[in-house]
Write an enzyme that holds these catalytic residues in place. Structure first.
Site, PDB file in Angstrom:
ATOM      1  N   ASP A 339       0.857  -1.190   0.000  1.00  0.00           N
ATOM      2  CA  ASP A 339       0.000   0.000   0.000  1.00  0.00           C
ATOM      3  C   ASP A 339       0.891   1.237   0.000  1.00  0.00           C
ATOM      4  OD1 ASP A 339      -2.538   1.484   0.328  1.00  0.00           O
ATOM      5  OD2 ASP A 339      -1.698   1.998   2.276  1.00  0.00           O
ATOM      6  N   GLU A 430      -2.311  -1.459  -5.682  1.00  0.00           N
ATOM      7  CA  GLU A 430      -3.548  -0.846  -6.168  1.00  0.00           C
ATOM      8  C   GLU A 430      -3.317  -0.238  -7.549  1.00  0.00           C
ATOM      9  OE1 GLU A 430      -5.849   0.756  -2.244  1.00  0.00           O
ATOM     10  OE2 GLU A 430      -4.013   1.790  -2.796  1.00  0.00           O
ATOM     11  N   CYS A 487     -12.291  -3.789   7.114  1.00  0.00           N
ATOM     12  CA  CYS A 487     -11.457  -4.473   8.114  1.00  0.00           C
ATOM     13  C   CYS A 487     -10.808  -5.702   7.479  1.00  0.00           C
ATOM     14  CB  CYS A 487     -12.299  -4.880   9.317  1.00  0.00           C
ATOM     15  SG  CYS A 487     -11.344  -5.755  10.579  1.00  0.00           S
ATOM     16  N   CYS A 490     -12.200  -9.197   9.753  1.00  0.00           N
ATOM     17  CA  CYS A 490     -13.574  -9.708   9.672  1.00  0.00           C
ATOM     18  C   CYS A 490     -14.297  -9.291   8.399  1.00  0.00           C
ATOM     19  CB  CYS A 490     -14.382  -9.256  10.884  1.00  0.00           C
ATOM     20  SG  CYS A 490     -14.645  -7.466  10.951  1.00  0.00           S
ATOM     21  N   CYS A 507     -11.891  -1.067  14.067  1.00  0.00           N
ATOM     22  CA  CYS A 507     -13.066  -1.873  13.718  1.00  0.00           C
ATOM     23  C   CYS A 507     -14.081  -1.821  14.859  1.00  0.00           C
ATOM     24  CB  CYS A 507     -12.651  -3.322  13.438  1.00  0.00           C
ATOM     25  SG  CYS A 507     -14.021  -4.363  12.889  1.00  0.00           S
ATOM     26  N   CYS A 512     -15.127  -9.163  16.020  1.00  0.00           N
ATOM     27  CA  CYS A 512     -13.804  -9.093  15.375  1.00  0.00           C
ATOM     28  C   CYS A 512     -12.693  -9.075  16.420  1.00  0.00           C
ATOM     29  CB  CYS A 512     -13.720  -7.846  14.498  1.00  0.00           C
ATOM     30  SG  CYS A 512     -12.135  -7.660  13.650  1.00  0.00           S
ATOM     31  N   ASP A 522      -2.240   1.671   7.241  1.00  0.00           N
ATOM     32  CA  ASP A 522      -1.493   1.205   6.062  1.00  0.00           C
ATOM     33  C   ASP A 522      -1.336  -0.314   6.078  1.00  0.00           C
ATOM     34  OD1 ASP A 522      -0.943   3.826   4.964  1.00  0.00           O
ATOM     35  OD2 ASP A 522       0.421   4.109   6.640  1.00  0.00           O
TER      36      ASP A 522
END
Length: 544
Positions: A339, A430, A487, A490, A507, A512, A522
């Protein structure tokens, strides 16, 4: 193992140049640039009075031409162009058009030979003193410049049309209640948000009425600026920082670390340095293998490059590119999700395909570039004042930022590829190249623009891609949708998660394991990117 081809570039720096040699090289580059710009302007003048007659079908995207009698050859053919240069318009076929305005025919208008004379106002030899081969190549450079400029203009026109369409949608939403649909209100929202009825299925959270009005004004200004830019006369001056050479022009003397280019600079000797020590045994072996690969290439050429260094002076390089076969791995134990961000330069997390969890190696790379660019902004503000002490020294400090940024990106990319190679993992990132510009708002504050410029996605991703392909490591680009809002444990969406700050992800799902825990944002995004690539969901492109 299977073999895959990749392009490798090797750059040799020309060093220890005397003032005479620098002046000679600089003059040749300037002459080359002058001749190319001259040629480009003359070609534009020639093609200005020709009109393309083709019409493109929307379904097949193929050009359609009307049939008729060609005014030059008199045959019944498809008419591709209308020539208005010789008084009365003449509709001509493809063969006649290429015979009059094709690349080869136009080149003959600029270059005189023993058997062919050209007009004085078209002769390149009167404009610049160059190698004979370069006189023939300059029209090709000019055609490439014209093609690139026309492509950029078409893209800008297309963007203006898209912006006008979007502005009309916002105007319809603002003026007509039937053209807007209300989004359900969230607990913290005060005003109702709306979307256009044609975009009910889009994930957009919508706009308030005041927001719609601001959008109309902002897009109006953006369209006005773009149309003003399109209406200006375009004269593209060629910088002349790259000259194409045939490889057989360059003669190497590895024992003395020198090269000569007799076709250009007669017997002038130029000292070089490469990616390894030329005088060492390993260096000799490296260059011997390298020359052997270069000579096997079908298109055997290189480039002489001029670059501006950190001190504002020119540096010269000789660059070779060649295709090499690398062993591509087929078996991977997992995926290294990467990322690339603003606050942190990058986060790389290994996700194991068997255990279905993130594990070591994990690396969060800090972003020293942020401090460098912030310091650069302060220096620019300081230098904008009328009187500044040590102005020259401050300007030198400004020019040294780009090499530091390049070094940081290379170092980070090398580390990420080493991590993937050690863990026997492929790399996923990405696909943000086109998405960033499309999602830009019409109006941005100075602060938003500044932080957007911190983002080095294209530079860093291309370096990672290049270094990974050399090692035979696969690269997978995935869609960036909701990677930072979901998240990684989960799978809770943005409604059950929150971001207290840019660096923290939290989260809110009670089941979770990350419930109410502050984790690195990140890290979370990198895991989501890796999971998308492993599950083969939302994959855009795969390399190798």
């Amino acid at each position: 193992m299977n073999m895959s081809k990749t392009t490798i570039s090797v750059k040799l720096k020309i060093i220890d140049l005397s003032s005479e040699k620098k002046e000679f090289l600089d003059n040749y580059f300037n002459e080359y640039a002058k001749a190319t710009t001259f040629c480009q302007l003359r070609i534009r003048r020639l093609l200005r009075n020709t009109h393309w007659l083709g019409k493109k079908e929307k379904s097949s995207k193929k050009w359609i031409f009307e049939s008729g009698i060609c005014d030059l050859c008199g045959e019944n053919k498809e008419l591709v162009n209308e020539d208005r240069n010789s008084g009365e318009p003449a509709k001509i076929c493809k063969r006649c058009y290429n015979g009059r305005y094709g690349n080869q025919m136009i080149r003959k208008l600029f270059v005189s030979t023993k058997k062919r004379e050209v007009q004085e106002n078209m002769d390149i030899r009167r404009v610049a003193k160059l190698n004979n081969t370069h006189y023939h190549r300059i029209p090709e450079e000019a055609f490439d410049m014209i093609k690139a400029a026309d492509t950029a203009e078409k893209r800008r026109k297309k963007n203006v049309e898209y912006d006008k369409k979007r502005q009309m949608e916002f105007i319809e939403m603002f003026n007509d209640e039937k053209k807007r649909a209300a989004r359900p209100k969230k607990p913290n929202e005060r005003e109702t948000r709306y979307v256009h009825i044609s975009k009910l299925e889009s994930p957009s959270k919508g706009y308030t009425l005041n927001g719609i009005k601001r959008k109309i004004d902002g897009m109006g200004k953006k369209i006005e600026r773009a149309e003003k830019g399109l209406s200006r006369k375009k004269i593209f001056g060629y910088q002349g920082n790259r000259i194409k050479l045939d490889s057989n022009w360059v003669r190497f003397d590895l024992a003395e670390s020198e090269i000569t280019i007799p076709s250009l600079f007669k017997e002038m000797k130029l000292r070089i340095t490469g990616p390894t020590n030329v005088h060492s045994k390993s260096g000799q072996i490296y260059f011997a293998e390298w020359f052997e690969r270069i000579n096997k290439q079908p298109n055997n050429y290189c480039y002489l490059i001029r670059k501006t260094s950190s001190n504002g002076k020119y540096e010269y390089y000789l660059q070779y590119t060649y295709e090499a076969e690398v062993e591509a791995n087929k078996e991977y134990a997992g995926c290294l999700g990467v990322d690339i961000g603003c606050s942190k330069l990058a986060a790389a997390v290994y996700y194991d395909s068997k255990n279905k969890k993130a594990q070591k190696p994990i690396e969060i790379f800090t972003n020293p570039i942020k401090k460098i660019k912030m310091r650069r902004e302060k220096l620019i503000k300081l230098l904008s004042r009328v009187k500044v002490r040590h102005r020259r020294r401050k300007l030198m400090q400004l020019s040294k930022t780009e090499p530091i940024i390049d070094y940081t990106c290379h170092k980070t990319a090398r580390k990420i590829v080493e991590m993937a190679n050690t863990a026997k993992a492929f790399i996923s990132m990405e696909n943000l190249e086109t998405g960033i510009k499309q999602k830009q708002q019409a109006r941005e504050t100075k602060k938003q623009k500044f932080y957007r410029n911190m983002f080095l996605f294209r530079k860093l991703s291309k370096l990672i891609e290049y270094k990974a392909l050399l090692k035979g490591i696969k690269i997978v680009y995935v869609k960036p949708d909701y990677t930072s809002q979901t998240c990684s444990s989960c799978g809770a969406d943005k409604e059950k998660t929150e971001r207290p700050s840019q660096a923290i992800f939290r989260c809110l799902n009670p089941t979770c394991r990350y419930y109410q825990r502050d984790i690195n944002a990140d890290f979370n995004a990198a895991v989501n990117i890796a999971k998308k690539a492993l599950n083969n969901t939302e994959v855009v492109t795969t390399l190798l």
